[in-house]
Scaffold this motif. Sequence first.
Motif, mmCIF file in Angstrom:
data_model
loop_
_atom_site.group_PDB
_atom_site.id
_atom_site.type_symbol
_atom_site.label_atom_id
_atom_site.label_comp_id
_atom_site.label_asym_id
_atom_site.label_seq_id
_atom_site.Cartn_x
_atom_site.Cartn_y
_atom_site.Cartn_z
ATOM 1 N N VAL A 96 -48.315 -33.952 22.507
ATOM 2 C CA VAL A 96 -47.703 -34.849 22.986
ATOM 3 C C VAL A 96 -47.847 -34.993 24.574
ATOM 4 C CG1 VAL A 96 -45.374 -35.699 23.180
ATOM 5 C CG2 VAL A 96 -46.401 -35.313 20.998
ATOM 6 N N LYS A 97 -48.000 -33.663 25.106
ATOM 7 C CA LYS A 97 -47.953 -33.631 26.500
ATOM 8 C C LYS A 97 -49.641 -34.073 27.096
ATOM 9 C CE LYS A 97 -44.146 -30.546 27.830
ATOM 10 N NZ LYS A 97 -43.812 -30.926 28.932
ATOM 11 N N GLY A 98 -50.454 -34.188 26.121
ATOM 12 C CA GLY A 98 -51.755 -34.644 26.485
ATOM 13 C C GLY A 98 -52.587 -33.629 26.274
ATOM 14 N N ILE B 45 -55.203 -31.774 10.780
ATOM 15 C CA ILE B 45 -54.671 -32.961 11.552
ATOM 16 C C ILE B 45 -55.108 -32.835 13.061
ATOM 17 C CG2 ILE B 45 -52.768 -34.496 12.087
ATOM 18 C CD1 ILE B 45 -53.423 -34.853 9.350
ATOM 19 N N GLU B 46 -55.857 -33.815 13.384
ATOM 20 C CA GLU B 46 -55.844 -33.771 15.045
ATOM 21 C C GLU B 46 -54.843 -34.177 15.675
ATOM 22 O OE1 GLU B 46 -58.858 -36.133 17.769
ATOM 23 O OE2 GLU B 46 -59.914 -35.331 16.156
ATOM 24 N N LEU B 47 -54.002 -33.714 16.455
ATOM 25 C CA LEU B 47 -52.819 -34.109 17.131
ATOM 26 C C LEU B 47 -52.922 -34.771 18.316
ATOM 27 C CD1 LEU B 47 -50.610 -30.782 16.231
ATOM 28 C CD2 LEU B 47 -50.536 -33.065 15.086
ATOM 29 N N GLY B 48 -52.130 -35.716 18.875
ATOM 30 C CA GLY B 48 -52.227 -36.344 20.117
ATOM 31 C C GLY B 48 -50.621 -36.823 20.486
ATOM 32 N N PRO B 49 -50.945 -37.783 21.630
ATOM 33 C CA PRO B 49 -49.537 -38.217 22.322
ATOM 34 C C PRO B 49 -48.773 -38.921 20.917
ATOM 35 C CG PRO B 49 -51.387 -38.525 23.555
ATOM 36 C CD PRO B 49 -52.076 -38.009 22.532
ATOM 37 N N SER B 50 -49.240 -39.728 20.079
ATOM 38 C CA SER B 50 -48.597 -40.393 19.025
ATOM 39 C C SER B 50 -48.334 -39.683 17.883
ATOM 40 C CB SER B 50 -49.543 -41.741 18.749
ATOM 41 O OG SER B 50 -50.628 -41.370 18.139
ATOM 42 N N GLU C 248 -44.895 -26.028 18.457
ATOM 43 C CA GLU C 248 -45.672 -26.074 19.977
ATOM 44 C C GLU C 248 -46.687 -26.631 20.120
ATOM 45 O OE1 GLU C 248 -45.308 -22.306 23.044
ATOM 46 O OE2 GLU C 248 -46.615 -22.086 21.705
ATOM 47 N N LYS C 249 -47.927 -26.744 19.012
ATOM 48 C CA LYS C 249 -49.140 -27.372 18.860
ATOM 49 C C LYS C 249 -48.622 -29.128 18.999
ATOM 50 C CE LYS C 249 -52.104 -24.241 17.085
ATOM 51 N NZ LYS C 249 -53.292 -24.169 16.080
ATOM 52 N N VAL C 250 -47.710 -29.548 18.488
ATOM 53 C CA VAL C 250 -47.203 -30.948 18.484
ATOM 54 C C VAL C 250 -46.856 -31.134 19.962
ATOM 55 C CG1 VAL C 250 -45.769 -32.465 17.743
ATOM 56 C CG2 VAL C 250 -46.450 -31.161 15.772
ATOM 57 N N ILE C 251 -46.071 -30.313 20.524
ATOM 58 C CA ILE C 251 -45.502 -30.462 21.884
ATOM 59 C C ILE C 251 -46.707 -30.587 22.832
ATOM 60 C CG2 ILE C 251 -44.106 -29.738 23.655
ATOM 61 C CD1 ILE C 251 -42.166 -28.683 21.393
ATOM 62 N N ARG C 252 -47.657 -29.634 22.835
ATOM 63 C CA ARG C 252 -48.754 -29.534 23.643
ATOM 64 C C ARG C 252 -49.580 -30.713 23.322
ATOM 65 N NH1 ARG C 252 -50.945 -24.117 21.684
ATOM 66 N NH2 ARG C 252 -52.904 -25.151 22.276
#
Length: 330
Positions: free
Chosen positions: A245-247, A281-286, A239-243
């Motif tokens: 990716v959604k910005g 890890i700082e997650l983002g759109p990529s 869910e964190k990855v999806i959030r």
Amino acid sequence: MVKAVVAGASGGIGQPLSLLLKGSPLIDELALYDVVNTPGVAADLSHISSPAIVSGYLPKDDGLKLALTNADVIVIPAGIPRKPGMTRDDLFKINAGIVQTLVEGIAQYAPKAFILIISNPVNSTVPIAAEVLKRAGVFDPKKLFGVTTLDVVRAETFVASLVGEKDPSKTTIPVIGGHSGETIVPLFSQAKPAVNIPADKLDALVNRVQFGGDEVVKAKDGAGSATLSMAYAGFRFAEKVIRAVKGEQGIVEPSFVYLPGVAGGDAIAKITGVDFFSVPIELGPSGAEKAIDAVSGANDYEKKLLEAAYAGLKGNISKGVEFVQNPPQK
């Protein structure tokens, strides 16, 4: 539109993980894949009143291809569970082969998807996935994650019970290294807000985070391993990855990644002496936008734990790479 796939959806982790994903408002389509029972699991979940459309696939009739095509996020809990007396290493040959086959399918049918690997031993299965993707020419280190969130969840929970915090999720504790035994290193000195752990309780607390899985295997008395807590951890990370990716910005969670392929990772790889390592890890759109160096801030006690982790990880990683480069004789 977000399509999530669970590969290994009928198992002890796969079913509760699929249930949690079905309940997420962030997911529009949920595809389930396994070697048995997936149509039934999908039918059951499809009755739940949440947005995701659910489908279930078996290997026959191009099931893997249909499940993976157009996938955005693929979570892999596939494999056999650990049994009493069995180390994560004992699982290696069986689960390594399963992961290799699934990732070969991903390379072919969903090369741009985010891949979240739960299948143990993660310290070896993530390097296996990387080798398979490299061979296919589609390896993006920012999109390959080993899910180590269960170690984080355990650290949060066990510390909360020790210091009297009612909501464990309010404490952030970096857990770095790998995802088995001594390779798991909780950095309690970097907890936010700060926690005061009595010196005479620290060794036992670290050991409990490192070997929490054994506690569950023993309590289930031969009937299984940590499936429900792992499903929760897998869902939390997905869910964190999806959030991200959604910005959504500012999302950070430890994960086992290929350091040289992630911004900030090279410096950590030089300190640790390994290319695969779990750090915040700082997650983002990529995907993995930045690896955060939690290693340098470790105190003397934690540095000793890290030395043991590096030694264990070197062997685990090379074992995974070797499995793909020189396949075992059948």
